[in-house]
Write an enzyme that holds these catalytic residues in place. Structure first.
Site, PDB file in Angstrom:
ATOM      1  N   SER A  24       0.654  -1.309  -0.087  1.00  0.00           N
ATOM      2  CA  SER A  24      -0.038   0.111   0.124  1.00  0.00           C
ATOM      3  C   SER A  24       0.782   1.140  -0.013  1.00  0.00           C
ATOM      4  O   SER A  24       2.105   1.364   0.431  1.00  0.00           O
ATOM      5  CB  SER A  24      -0.878  -0.018   1.203  1.00  0.00           C
ATOM      6  OG  SER A  24      -1.663  -1.285   1.295  1.00  0.00           O
TER       7      SER A  24
HETATM    8  N1  SAH Z   1       0.092  -4.315   4.177  1.00  0.00           N
HETATM    9  C1  SAH Z   1       0.809  -5.124   3.101  1.00  0.00           C
HETATM   10  C2  SAH Z   1      -0.206  -5.070   1.912  1.00  0.00           C
HETATM   11  C3  SAH Z   1      -0.448  -6.187   1.220  1.00  0.00           C
HETATM   12  S1  SAH Z   1      -1.796  -6.297   0.036  1.00  0.00           S
HETATM   13  C4  SAH Z   1       1.969  -4.564   2.728  1.00  0.00           C
HETATM   14  O1  SAH Z   1       2.587  -3.868   3.187  1.00  0.00           O
HETATM   15  O2  SAH Z   1       2.555  -5.245   1.684  1.00  0.00           O
HETATM   16  C5  SAH Z   1      -3.021  -7.279   0.887  1.00  0.00           C
HETATM   17  C6  SAH Z   1      -2.508  -8.582   1.413  1.00  0.00           C
HETATM   18  O3  SAH Z   1      -3.706  -9.145   1.840  1.00  0.00           O
HETATM   19  C7  SAH Z   1      -2.417  -9.504   0.212  1.00  0.00           C
HETATM   20  O4  SAH Z   1      -0.989  -9.832   0.516  1.00  0.00           O
HETATM   21  C8  SAH Z   1      -3.399 -10.567   0.214  1.00  0.00           C
HETATM   22  O5  SAH Z   1      -2.708 -11.816  -0.333  1.00  0.00           O
HETATM   23  C9  SAH Z   1      -3.752 -10.571   1.631  1.00  0.00           C
HETATM   24  N2  SAH Z   1      -5.117 -10.943   1.923  1.00  0.00           N
HETATM   25  C10 SAH Z   1      -6.232 -11.078   1.343  1.00  0.00           C
HETATM   26  N3  SAH Z   1      -7.173 -11.794   1.906  1.00  0.00           N
HETATM   27  C11 SAH Z   1      -6.398 -12.269   3.049  1.00  0.00           C
HETATM   28  C12 SAH Z   1      -7.000 -13.155   3.929  1.00  0.00           C
HETATM   29  N4  SAH Z   1      -8.301 -13.618   3.981  1.00  0.00           N
HETATM   30  N5  SAH Z   1      -6.343 -13.573   5.046  1.00  0.00           N
HETATM   31  C13 SAH Z   1      -4.845 -13.347   5.045  1.00  0.00           C
HETATM   32  N6  SAH Z   1      -4.326 -12.196   4.051  1.00  0.00           N
HETATM   33  C14 SAH Z   1      -5.231 -11.919   3.183  1.00  0.00           C
END
Ligand code: SAH
Length: 274
Positions: A116
């Site tokens: 993000s």
């Molecule tokens: N804060 C993270 C943002 C990653 S994007 C960073 O700094 O990189 C959002 C993430 O949420 C993705 O990696 C996706 O795989 C994860 N995600 C989506 N649904 C999820 C769930 N039910 N449980 C765990 N992770 C999930």
């Protein structure tokens, strides 16, 4: 590595570590925050970038500039500003994209996911830090993060909370975050490969819950696992397909109070693991 939660897998880090009631809705309309952007755009931009002011990415000055920009845009929480100054974001992205790490932009982290953009991360952490428990204690307390991704926000949380449980559903990203966080306040952080929609019962209740992916509804497990005095910050769909907003839920003795904030655009929250 199992954490006792079915498919959950957690690295054996040394650990120091250790329901929904009434609803009142307020809306503060602001511009849409876009933490993610299309992968092809980010990859294309990578080739055009220059290191800011000729400084090395390891320089604290580069991070200070990023934090200064966030302050100009409205960041007020000193603890969040200090954490963002501390954590080297470029170490959490692919080296080919590192040069863009201190711009206010989302970047691809593989598997169709993105880290993000800093302004959205800062806003969410600031909202989290404004919860009753955090205001009283000066830290986020027991914290649950859903969507570890590359681990950048996890590292920030480790600056702001004594205990962080972070869940990622995609195995390759879980592995990547383990590597990124290998030397990062491991005593505070527990990474789990699992379905974050279920929360993580064994370490509940949580004073703070933050999600980096948005669904149609807030999973009931998150509300169940939120401590009294605790706060949850997560993107969630507005009814009628009207996009997503940042939702804040505060739990008190009487139940939960929900408020809606900026419009946002996060990757979808998905169930199960992969
Ligand atoms: N804060 C993270 C943002 C990653 S994007 C960073 O700094 O990189 C959002 C993430 O949420 C993705 O990696 C996706 O795989 C994860 N995600 C989506 N649904 C999820 C769930 N039910 N449980 C765990 N992770 C999930």
């Amino acid at each position: 590595m199992s954490d006792g939660g079915g498919n959950d897998r957690a690295p054996r880090f040394p650990l120091l570590l250790d329901r929904m009631g009434r609803a009142g809705v307020t809306t503060k309309p602001r511009e849409t925050l876009r933490p993610q952007r299309p992968l092809h755009e980010a990859a294309k931009d990578a080739g055009r970038q220059a290191v800011p002011l000729g400084l090395g990415l390891d320089s604290a000055s580069v991070r200070r500039q990023m934090v200064q920009r966030l302050r100009v845009e409205g960041l007020r929480c000193e603890a969040v500003a200090a954490a963002m100054h501390q954590v080297p974001r470029h170490l959490f992205v692919d080296s080919a994209l590192a040069i863009q790490a201190y711009e206010d932009t989302s970047l691809p982290i593989g598997h169709g996911q993105t880290i993000s953009k800093p302004s959205v991360v800062a806003r969410m952490l600031e909202l989290l830090f404004d919860g009753a428990q955090a205001r009283a204690s000066g830290h986020l307390g027991r914290t649950l993060e859903v969507g570890t991704g590359c681990g950048y926000q996890t590292a920030l949380l480790a600056q702001l909370a004594p205990r962080v449980v972070s869940i990622e559903r995609l195995r390759p990203l879980f592995d990547k975050a383990c590597v990124h966080l290998m030397s990062w306040r491991l005593d505070r952080v527990r990474l789990i490969h699992g379905d974050g929609m279920l929360g993580h019962g064994p370490n509940a209740p949580y004073d703070s819950i933050i999600a980096a992916a948005g669904g149609d509804e807030l999973p009931l497990a998150w509300l169940d696992q939120l401590a009294v005095g605790g706060r949850l910050v997560a993107p969630s769909s507005r009814p009628g397909g009207r996009g997503q907003v940042l939702v804040v839920v505060d739990r008190n003795e009487a139940g939960c109070v929900r408020s809606e904030h900026e419009a946002v655009h996060f990757v979808p929250l998905r169930s199960g693991i992969a």
